[in-house]
Enzyme design. Structure first.
Site, PDB file in Angstrom:
ATOM      1  N   CYS A 156      -3.391   5.011   7.928  1.00  0.00           N
ATOM      2  CA  CYS A 156      -3.535   4.835   9.375  1.00  0.00           C
ATOM      3  C   CYS A 156      -2.284   5.230  10.134  1.00  0.00           C
ATOM      4  O   CYS A 156      -2.320   5.339  11.357  1.00  0.00           O
ATOM      5  CB  CYS A 156      -4.015   3.444   9.743  1.00  0.00           C
ATOM      6  SG  CYS A 156      -3.155   2.105   9.037  1.00  0.00           S
ATOM      7  N   ASN A 182       0.814  -1.222   0.000  1.00  0.00           N
ATOM      8  CA  ASN A 182       0.000   0.000   0.000  1.00  0.00           C
ATOM      9  C   ASN A 182       0.845   1.269   0.000  1.00  0.00           C
ATOM     10  O   ASN A 182       0.420   2.297  -0.523  1.00  0.00           O
ATOM     11  CB  ASN A 182      -0.964   0.012   1.197  1.00  0.00           C
ATOM     12  CG  ASN A 182      -0.278  -0.286   2.503  1.00  0.00           C
ATOM     13  OD1 ASN A 182       0.473  -1.256   2.613  1.00  0.00           O
ATOM     14  ND2 ASN A 182      -0.509   0.522   3.502  1.00  0.00           N
ATOM     15  N   GLN A 226      -4.762  -3.996  -2.158  1.00  0.00           N
ATOM     16  CA  GLN A 226      -4.300  -3.019  -3.150  1.00  0.00           C
ATOM     17  C   GLN A 226      -4.091  -3.643  -4.524  1.00  0.00           C
ATOM     18  O   GLN A 226      -3.645  -2.956  -5.451  1.00  0.00           O
ATOM     19  CB  GLN A 226      -2.971  -2.382  -2.695  1.00  0.00           C
ATOM     20  CG  GLN A 226      -3.057  -1.620  -1.392  1.00  0.00           C
ATOM     21  CD  GLN A 226      -3.756  -0.264  -1.524  1.00  0.00           C
ATOM     22  OE1 GLN A 226      -4.032   0.214  -2.627  1.00  0.00           O
ATOM     23  NE2 GLN A 226      -4.049   0.357  -0.400  1.00  0.00           N
ATOM     24  N   SER A 282     -10.749  -5.823  -0.377  1.00  0.00           N
ATOM     25  CA  SER A 282     -11.459  -4.670   0.179  1.00  0.00           C
ATOM     26  C   SER A 282     -12.291  -3.998  -0.908  1.00  0.00           C
ATOM     27  O   SER A 282     -11.877  -3.940  -2.066  1.00  0.00           O
ATOM     28  CB  SER A 282     -10.412  -3.686   0.722  1.00  0.00           C
ATOM     29  OG  SER A 282     -11.049  -2.532   1.222  1.00  0.00           O
TER      30      SER A 282
HETATM   31  C1  LIG Z   1      -2.694  -3.478   2.007  1.00  0.00           C
HETATM   32  C2  LIG Z   1      -3.893  -3.145   2.823  1.00  0.00           C
HETATM   33  N1  LIG Z   1      -4.400  -4.047   3.651  1.00  0.00           N
HETATM   34  C3  LIG Z   1      -5.486  -3.805   4.383  1.00  0.00           C
HETATM   35  C4  LIG Z   1      -6.123  -2.599   4.329  1.00  0.00           C
HETATM   36  C5  LIG Z   1      -7.341  -2.360   5.156  1.00  0.00           C
HETATM   37  O1  LIG Z   1      -8.478  -2.450   4.366  1.00  0.00           O
HETATM   38  P1  LIG Z   1      -9.926  -2.072   4.909  1.00  0.00           P
HETATM   39  O2  LIG Z   1      -9.974  -0.590   4.967  1.00  0.00           O
HETATM   40  O3  LIG Z   1     -10.857  -2.656   3.895  1.00  0.00           O
HETATM   41  O4  LIG Z   1     -10.088  -2.717   6.235  1.00  0.00           O
HETATM   42  C6  LIG Z   1      -5.617  -1.614   3.483  1.00  0.00           C
HETATM   43  C7  LIG Z   1      -6.252  -0.283   3.422  1.00  0.00           C
HETATM   44  O5  LIG Z   1      -5.656   0.688   3.804  1.00  0.00           O
HETATM   45  C8  LIG Z   1      -4.485  -1.895   2.715  1.00  0.00           C
HETATM   46  O6  LIG Z   1      -3.957  -0.994   1.913  1.00  0.00           O
HETATM   47  S1  FES Z   2      -3.403   2.499   5.425  1.00  0.00           S
HETATM   48 FE1  FES Z   2      -5.399   2.103   5.055  1.00  0.00          FE
HETATM   49  S2  FES Z   2      -6.195   1.427   6.865  1.00  0.00           S
HETATM   50 FE2  FES Z   2      -4.211   1.911   7.233  1.00  0.00          FE
END
Ligand SMILES: Cc1ncc(COP(=O)(O)O)c(C=O)c1O
Ligand code: FES
Length: 459
Positions: A383, A209, A237, A257
């Protein structure tokens, strides 16, 4: 269905070509139906937006597609009836409302399955990739806890995989966090060497990501198959961006997602292989929906949206990918034509082109982001964007601390236009030049001084 302001608005944007033309982020802002929020201030009416102490004219152009994507108008159109007249609970077995919702959920399941070459029976709806990752990592290891005590993952996984692994460690399991190479890719030799007789799971994400690198999934799948270990991949992603075939890639569990593929937020899916069957312990107990894997009423409108997003991605992935590659090249070349000291983080070759993560030498990262308020970008994951620490992903690549501090992730998507890319180039170049003009370090470099050789006084 009653014609709502939104659906009337959307009807104008139904064909892909029209959607693309109309649905630039600027067009959406201009066409948005009247907001139910308190009426605009005089300042907003004058085109100014002010929030969190930042005051800019108009809405910033959006280049943060890894954090989330706008909902495709065609997706919203598919969802709306399931909020309005077709609002039944898909688990209601006694009337039409339930049956039509159930049928829509199954159609969506088939669309998700088709995009990853899976059987619809292998797809389970969840609230998002975070939940799917939790179920995969904790659910698999907890099911096999008597014999399997070891998990392998990488240092550059998303926080929800890393945090799930930490929980398992607290339960007494072992976790190996594999380092990655400077280009962000897993070393296959290291991976194979790390597998032990009690390894239950290898979890390696498909597309990162933060830096967009695509891991060698097929090779990882082959190693796991040979050693009899389940391969889980976080494909949040990757879905709809690169081709995924669960059979060819040897995937046992996969997290998906909705909101990264122009679908709604709050929905995702989990792929669980049937042959050979991958067993997991449910992490949510209740009414036994989703065949016991994930209890809770399936959110029909969201699931229908995710299905529609997958269906569109299936048809348009090649087209989008080609367009996005061209835009990425335009962005990189445009910036490099005007600035030196620009480094691409992560492999450029093994990369999803919609992600361009760049570091700008001799500028301070926070000032760069603050000065770029007319472009919605981030320095890394959403995040961790509140943290001033350099990204753990870039650190795992061995990027110098000062370069990790100046990284910016540009996220390009289906609705990004050439004009937006050109604007982003102009604003980025202007801001970097401005900061460099004020930088004594950059001045020294321009004078030919090797700053690495300088002995700085220690205080
Ligand atoms: C690689 C990756 N995994 C997991 C997530 C979390 O996804 P969701 O927002 O659907 O819980 C994200 C989103 O930021 C992501 O980029
Ligand atoms: S980077 Fe998307 S939930 Fe954290």
């Amino acid at each position: 269905m009653a014609a709502t302001a939104a659906s009337r608005l959307l009807r104008r944007a139904l064909t892909p070509a029209v959607a693309r033309r109309r649905f630039s982020t600027a067009a959406v802002a201009a066409e948005a139906p009247p907001s139910p929020l308190p009426s605009a201030t005089g300042e907003e009416e004058a085109g100014m937006v002010s929030m969190k102490g930042v005051r800019i004219s108009g809405r910033p152009l959006y280049l943060d597609m890894q954090a989330t994507t706008p909902v495709d108008p065609r997706v919203l159109d598919a969802m709306l009836p399931f909020y309005l007249s077709r609002f039944g609970n898909p688990h209601s077995r006694t009337h039409l409302y339930g049956w039509e919702s159930e049928s829509a959920v199954e159609t969506a399941r088939a669309s998700v399955a088709a995009l990853v070459a899976a059987d619809p029976k292998e797809i389970f709806f969840t609230s998002g990739a975070t939940e799917s990752n939790n179920i995969s990592v904790k659910g698999l290891m907890r099911f096999h806890r008597a014999h399997k005590r070891h998990v392998i993952t990488t240092q550059t996984e998303h926080k929800c995989v890393l945090d799930s692994c930490r929980h398992l460690q607290q339960e007494g399991l072992d976790v190996t966090y594999l380092p990655v190479r400077p280009d962000g890719l897993v070393d296959l030799g290291h991976l194979a060497d790390a597998i032990r007789p009690d390894t239950g799971l290898v979890s390696v994400m498909a597309v990162n990501n933060e830096i967009g690198v695509v891991q060698p999934l097929e090779e990882i799948g082959r190693i796991c198959r040979e050693k009899g270990v389940v391969f889980h991949t976080d494909a949040a992603q990757a879905l709809g961006k690169i081709p995924i075939d669960v059979e060819k890639l040897g995937i046992g569990l996969m997290s998906l997602s909705g909101h990264k593929i122009y679908g709604p937020k709050g929905v995702g899916a989990l792929y669980v292989r049937r042959r050979p069957r991958v067993r997991i312990e449910p992490q949510m107990n209740g009414g036994g929906q989703e065949r016991g894997i994930r209890s809770g009423t399936v959110p029909t409108p969201l699931v229908v949206g995710m299905g529609a997003a997958c269906e569109i991605a299936m048809k348009e992935m090649d087209y989008d990918s080609c367009r996005i590659s061209t835009l990425q090249e335009r962005l990189l070349n445009g910036i490099r034509a005007k600035l030196d000291g620009v480094v691409v983080n992560g492999s450029l070759e093994h990369r999803y082109p919609g992600n361009l993560n760049l570091s700008f030498a001799y500028v301070e990262g926070e000032s760069l982001l603050m000065g770029l308020k007319e472009v919605a970008v981030s320095s890394g994951s959403a995040c961790t964007s509140a943290s001033l620490e350099p990204s753990y992903v870039l650190r795992a690549l061995g990027v110098d601390e000062d370069m990790a501090h100046t990284s910016i992730r540009f996220g390009i998507g289906r609705f990004t236009t050439e004009a937006e890319i050109d604007k982003a180039i102009e604003l980025t170049v202007r801001q970097v030049e401005k900061l460099r003009e004020m930088s004594p370090l950059y001045e020294m470099v321009k004078e030919g001084i090797d700053i690495k050789s300088i002995q700085w006084a220690q205080h």
